[in-house]
Write a protein that holds these residues in place. Structure first.
Motif, PDB file in Angstrom:
ATOM      1  N   LYS A  17       0.837  -1.195   0.000  1.00 58.23           N
ATOM      2  CA  LYS A  17       0.000   0.000   0.000  1.00 58.23           C
ATOM      3  C   LYS A  17       0.875   1.250   0.000  1.00 58.23           C
ATOM      4  O   LYS A  17       2.008   1.224   0.495  1.00 58.23           O
ATOM      5  N   ILE A  20      -2.115   8.066   0.768  1.00 61.96           N
ATOM      6  CA  ILE A  20      -3.062   8.782  -0.083  1.00 61.96           C
ATOM      7  C   ILE A  20      -2.474  10.088  -0.610  1.00 61.96           C
ATOM      8  O   ILE A  20      -3.006  10.662  -1.569  1.00 61.96           O
ATOM      9  N   GLU A  21      -1.394  10.582  -0.013  1.00 60.94           N
ATOM     10  CA  GLU A  21      -0.750  11.787  -0.520  1.00 60.94           C
ATOM     11  C   GLU A  21       0.464  11.463  -1.399  1.00 60.94           C
ATOM     12  O   GLU A  21       1.268  12.352  -1.684  1.00 60.94           O
ATOM     13  N   ASP A  22       0.559  10.217  -1.834  1.00 64.48           N
ATOM     14  CA  ASP A  22       1.606   9.907  -2.808  1.00 64.48           C
ATOM     15  C   ASP A  22       1.319  10.706  -4.078  1.00 64.48           C
ATOM     16  O   ASP A  22       0.192  10.764  -4.568  1.00 64.48           O
ATOM     17  N   ARG A  23       2.352  11.332  -4.630  1.00 67.73           N
ATOM     18  CA  ARG A  23       2.167  12.232  -5.768  1.00 67.73           C
ATOM     19  C   ARG A  23       1.763  11.503  -7.051  1.00 67.73           C
ATOM     20  O   ARG A  23       1.204  12.116  -7.964  1.00 67.73           O
ATOM     21  N   GLY A  24       2.015  10.213  -7.111  1.00 69.36           N
ATOM     22  CA  GLY A  24       1.528   9.447  -8.252  1.00 69.36           C
ATOM     23  C   GLY A  24       0.016   9.380  -8.246  1.00 69.36           C
ATOM     24  O   GLY A  24      -0.640   9.509  -9.286  1.00 69.36           O
ATOM     25  N   TYR A  25      -0.564   9.200  -7.067  1.00 67.88           N
ATOM     26  CA  TYR A  25      -2.019   9.116  -6.923  1.00 67.88           C
ATOM     27  C   TYR A  25      -2.679  10.468  -7.171  1.00 67.88           C
ATOM     28  O   TYR A  25      -3.717  10.562  -7.819  1.00 67.88           O
ATOM     29  N   GLN A  26      -2.065  11.545  -6.670  1.00 67.49           N
ATOM     30  CA  GLN A  26      -2.709  12.850  -6.741  1.00 67.49           C
ATOM     31  C   GLN A  26      -2.391  13.641  -8.006  1.00 67.49           C
ATOM     32  O   GLN A  26      -3.199  14.449  -8.453  1.00 67.49           O
ATOM     33  N   GLY A  28      -0.337  12.073 -10.818  1.00 66.22           N
ATOM     34  CA  GLY A  28       0.259  11.276 -11.896  1.00 66.22           C
ATOM     35  C   GLY A  28       1.736  11.613 -12.035  1.00 66.22           C
ATOM     36  O   GLY A  28       2.304  11.517 -13.131  1.00 66.22           O
ATOM     37  N   THR A  93       7.185   7.076  -8.298  1.00 69.71           N
ATOM     38  CA  THR A  93       6.594   8.402  -8.173  1.00 69.71           C
ATOM     39  C   THR A  93       7.560   9.293  -7.393  1.00 69.71           C
ATOM     40  O   THR A  93       8.549   8.820  -6.817  1.00 69.71           O
ATOM     41  N   THR A  96       5.769  10.776  -1.273  1.00 65.10           N
ATOM     42  CA  THR A  96       4.646  11.239  -0.472  1.00 65.10           C
ATOM     43  C   THR A  96       4.973  12.569   0.192  1.00 65.10           C
ATOM     44  O   THR A  96       5.998  12.697   0.871  1.00 65.10           O
ATOM     45  N   ARG A  99      -0.019  17.865  -0.400  1.00 63.42           N
ATOM     46  CA  ARG A  99      -0.381  18.198  -1.770  1.00 63.42           C
ATOM     47  C   ARG A  99      -0.008  19.633  -2.117  1.00 63.42           C
ATOM     48  O   ARG A  99      -0.447  20.583  -1.487  1.00 63.42           O
TER      49      ARG A  99
END
Length: 290
Positions: A17, A20-26, A28, A93, A96, A99
């Protein structure tokens, strides 16, 4: 497929896992690679990892592992998952951080993830060919970077799927660029033609292998842009990718390519490409029918 890699460690897939603040998720904000595995061995792994590093460098991400270290990690992953035939997906990525559109501080560690998937060789499609559509290329102007920002590609691929087709052939103006997830080739008067590797397309690993095969077997080829009119008038059309190999295209926008059958040069390249796979990975059990 019970194991995955997270930041250099082999972990149980259920534990793989990211924040949620991984820059890939937020955003791309990262790059990826897909590597083919045949007979438990990775095909063209060095070339894929070199492109992975180049893509990361292009957006200012430094890979925290050497290519040799990555190769060893991926080999261990393949072994632990008992993967015989399939793919490895890996991405990195920027890491984290809270954002913010601006890059985070340099002490933020990039996030590296990899996992495997069983994927059979698409023998039926390789034998019979696939149908495609044409669609305008709406992507950004750095398609040479294998980034996580794939929304334009997804929209094109979905448009093709909704019309019962395998791939979307993209174009800018009257110039053909590439597929939504592949490189595009035409054959005219015995010459293989494909777009030059610049910022408008991804420099495909399979594409490069095909051109090397052409050079070694006295098959004439040109790396240059070609038009929609040339596409329509081609003697043969095919696409290439890591999972699709040398894939014949038999229909474009419901119009048959020649007789609607894979052409002789496409067939020859399929055979030679299979030989290249077998040199690196051993004999393949499923063969393409001619």
């Amino acid at each position: 497929m019970n194991f995955a890699i997270i930041n250099g460690k082999l972990v149980n897939r259920s534990e793989a896992k990211v924040d949620i603040e991984d820059r890939g998720y937020q955003f791309g904000d990262g790059v990826y690679e897909v590597i083919r595995v045949y007979n438990g061995k990775m095909f063209t792994v060095k070339e894929h990892l070199e492109r992975f590093v180049k893509s990361a460098d292009s957006i200012g991400i430094t890979l925290p592992y050497s290519i040799d270290d990555c190769t060893a990690l991926l080999e261990e992953l393949v072994t632990k998952n008992n993967l015989v035939e399939g793919t490895i997906y890996m991405q990195i990525t920027r890491g984290t951080a809270p954002r913010n559109h601006v890059f985070p501080a340099k002490d933020v560690v990039p996030t590296l993830v990899a996992y495997t998937k069983e994927v059979a060789r698409p023998v039926e499609s390789l034998t019979n060919g696939v149908k495609t559509i044409r669609t305008e290329d709406i992507r950004w102007l750095r398609c040479d970077i294998k980034s996580l920002n794939l929304l334009g590609n997804l929209l094109a691929k979905q448009k093709a799927a909704e019309q019962g087709c395998f791939e979307a052939i993209q174009y800018r103006g009257d110039q053909v660029t590439e597929g939504s997830s592949s490189n595009i080739f035409i054959v005219k008067n015995g010459v293989v033609i494909t777009h030059e590797s610049n910022h408008l397309i991804l420099k495909g690993i399979t594409k490069d292998v095909i051109l090397q095969i052409c050079s070694q077997n006295n098959i004439s080829f040109e790396e240059r842009s070609f038009t929609l009119a040339e596409l329509a008038a081609a003697d043969e059309v095919f696409l290439s990718s890591t999972t699709s190999e040398v894939m014949p295209i038999i229909e474009i926008d419901k119009d048959q390519v020649k007789e609607g059958l894979p052409g002789p040069i496409t067939r020859k390249l399929q055979s030679l490409f299979t030989e290249e796979i077998e040199k690196q990975c051993g004999d393949l059990t499923e063969k393409i029918s001619s």
